[in-house]
Design a protein around this motif. Structure first.
Motif, short mmCIF file in Angstrom:
data_model
loop_
_atom_site.label_atom_id
_atom_site.label_comp_id
_atom_site.label_asym_id
_atom_site.label_seq_id
_atom_site.Cartn_x
_atom_site.Cartn_y
_atom_site.Cartn_z
N ALA A 322 0.83 -1.21 0.00
CA ALA A 322 0.00 0.00 0.00
C ALA A 322 0.87 1.27 0.00
O ALA A 322 2.09 1.19 0.02
N ARG A 323 0.22 2.41 -0.03
CA ARG A 323 0.95 3.69 -0.04
C ARG A 323 1.58 3.91 1.34
O ARG A 323 1.10 3.38 2.33
N GLY A 349 4.31 -0.28 -0.71
CA GLY A 349 4.34 -1.26 -1.81
C GLY A 349 4.60 -0.64 -3.17
O GLY A 349 4.27 -1.27 -4.18
N ALA A 374 0.45 -6.64 0.81
CA ALA A 374 -0.77 -6.07 0.23
C ALA A 374 -0.45 -5.31 -1.05
O ALA A 374 -0.23 -4.10 -1.03
N PHE A 375 -0.36 -6.05 -2.16
CA PHE A 375 -0.15 -5.41 -3.47
C PHE A 375 -1.37 -5.61 -4.36
O PHE A 375 -1.34 -5.24 -5.52
N GLY A 376 -2.40 -6.29 -3.88
CA GLY A 376 -3.52 -6.68 -4.74
C GLY A 376 -3.23 -8.03 -5.38
O GLY A 376 -2.09 -8.49 -5.42
N LYS A 379 -0.62 -9.89 -7.96
CA LYS A 379 0.76 -9.41 -7.82
C LYS A 379 1.39 -9.86 -6.50
O LYS A 379 2.52 -10.35 -6.47
N GLY A 400 -4.38 -8.35 0.12
CA GLY A 400 -5.21 -7.42 -0.67
C GLY A 400 -5.41 -6.07 -0.03
O GLY A 400 -4.46 -5.39 0.34
N GLY A 401 -6.67 -5.68 0.11
CA GLY A 401 -6.98 -4.33 0.59
C GLY A 401 -7.00 -4.17 2.11
O GLY A 401 -7.45 -3.15 2.61
N ARG A 434 -14.77 1.39 -10.35
CA ARG A 434 -13.74 0.36 -10.44
C ARG A 434 -14.31 -1.04 -10.18
O ARG A 434 -13.86 -2.02 -10.76
#
Ligand code: UDP
Length: 459
Positions: A322-323, A349, A374-376, A379, A400-401, A434
């Protein structure tokens, strides 16, 4: 002189207004207002009880009226009597819960086929022994009424439908029955009871209670480890505390769709030490294929319980993904909610290939037993597979999220929405642009593939 008389006039006006405020009539008015305010509490409380009772009376009368042919039929099939089971009622008073006891095999088959064995409970509700919604009734010998917490459960009438039952059917039974009952007792109202009744409908339609489930199931060529949340956490924490690198994946309908097109990801899922079933899509798929899913085991629900177990076992945690501000937010959440958990490190990430070896080294040297990535999808899972042996962690799992939820960037669906399996809809409403394709197209495609597998066998 002028100023003086003006001052006197002001004072006189002030005295007059004070006098008026405290004159007899206004004092009386004040007293009445205070009195009403104090009894309005009492009024509201009695109204809540009355409306709950009124609701019980209304629902049981209407249902008895409409179901009277079945009630009569069951009564005849039970030899013109009811079976009476002693139960603990409100304030611990014992009452007889009514049900049918079929007299012969044919009668039993009819009652089971029509699902009417428990409808005499409506008479208990009408009589006031039970409520439509409340904690499930227990047998007198079952519970120790000497315990205060258990006794408080009997401040209300036991119910035909309980919040615990709905959560169990929705596979969200991460608290004990007593905890959920106490939550109900402390928060219930006539309105929330109506909500519970409505949530019972999907629970009846797709729930399954406590199933006996196979250890592993296969859906669209993906092997799933069919564990409950508690079993999964115990296994993950044991592995995190030991040496040996293990990969863990969560599988939802979207992941299954990605695996359908991406054979590398499919093989990652099938080679993972654990692949856990996440979400209502998987649950429906399991039902379609006649392989019941033990529980909805998703990372987001798991995280707080995992943190608790990790801190009890003194296992370090590393957060990757994540950011930067998001992963920092999760680190803050961990510090605040699990101060004893060893946070071995965290990193965002969005790094370049050149930065990657440095990050791998940071994880390796951190002493973490477990790494959350957590890259989705896919990935994160592919990244874990490529680096697992260099990371020196007991467990690495793609989440994930999850970081977005615990950093507070994305709010989570309220519990009642999760109870009826509609968390996906809440997520959809947050990012419709999305997510419409993932949920509306994705879930339909997933379920139609599962249906095809059911009809024509594996591809
Ligand atoms: N993410 C990341 N690096 C990337 C791509 C995504 O760290 O190169 C993060 C992203 O910021 C988000 C998380 O991965 O926090 C999960 O993304 P997404 O919601 O797309 O994943 P999903 O849960 O839907 O699979």
């Amino acid at each position: 002189m002028n100023n003086d008389s003006q001052g006197k006039r002001d004072r006189a006006q002030e005295i007059e207004s004070v006098y008026k405020r405290f004159s007899r009539t206004s004092l009386l008015r004040l007293r009445i207002r205070r009195y009403i305010r104090s009894i309005s509490w009492l009024f509201a409380i009695s109204l809540a009880f009355l409306t709950k009772r009124a609701l019980d009376l209304a629902i049981s009368t209407i249902l008895i009226f409409f179901l009277s042919p079945f009630l009569l039929m069951g009564w005849f099939l039970s030899g013109r009597s009811f079976n009476k089971t002693p139960r603990l009622g409100k304030w611990g008073v014992i009452f007889d819960e009514l049900s049918f006891t079929p007299q012969n095999q044919l009668a039993e088959r009819i009652i089971r086929f029509l699902h009417i064995a428990r409808i005499p409970v409506l008479i208990n509700i009408l009589k006031g022994d039970m409520s439509v919604v409340g904690p499930l009734p227990a047998s007198p010998g079952d519970l120790s009424l000497r315990e205060k917490a258990v006794r408080r459960r009997y401040n209300v009438r036991p119910g035909l439908i309980s919040l615990w039952w709905i959560r169990k059917r929705a596979n969200i039974d991460y608290a004990t029955e007593l905890d959920v009952d106490m939550e109900y007792i402390q928060t219930h109202s006539a309105l929330s009871d109506i909500g519970v009744c409505l949530r019972a409908i999907p629970a009846i339609l797709y729930g399954q209670g406590v199933p006996t489930v196979p250890d592993q199931i296969e859906i669209l060529g993906i092997t799933i480890n069919n564990l409950t949340m508690t079993e999964a956490i115990d296994t993950i924490v044991d592995w995190s505390a030991s040496s040996g690198a293990r990969q863990i994946c969560f599988l939802n309908a979207d992941c299954a769709n990605i695996a359908y097109r991406n054979s590398t990801y499919l093989s990652v899922l099938n080679n993972a030490s654990l692949c856990l079933a996440d979400g209502v899509g998987l649950k429906l798929a399991g039902k379609l294929l006649g392989q019941d899913i033990a529980q909805n085991v998703n990372g987001t629900d798991m995280f707080p319980m995992l943190c608790k177990s990790l801190s009890e076992r003194n296992v370090g945690l590393f957060l990757l993904g994540a950011r930067a501000e998001v992963v920092e937010g999760v680190a803050d959440w961990v510090h605040k909610n699990h101060p004893n958990l060893k946070l071995a490190g965290f990193h965002h990430g969005y790094f370049t290939p050149e930065e990657e070896p440095g990050i791998v080294e940071q994880i390796r040297d951190s002493g973490a037993g477990i790494l959350l990535v957590a890259f989705g999808v896919p990935k994160q899972d592919l990244w874990i597979q490529n680096h697992l042996l260099e990371l020196n962690v007991g467990v690495a799992m793609g989440v994930g999220g999850l970081f977005d939820f615990y950093s507070g960037r994305i709010p989570r669906a309220p519990l009642w929405m999760r109870e009826i399996g509609m968390e996906w809809f809440f997520r959809f409403m947050q990012e419709p642009g999305r997510l419409w394709k993932r949920y509306f197209v994705g879930n339909t495609v997933f379920l139609s593939r599962v249906f095809r597998e059911k009809l024509f066998g594996k591809k």
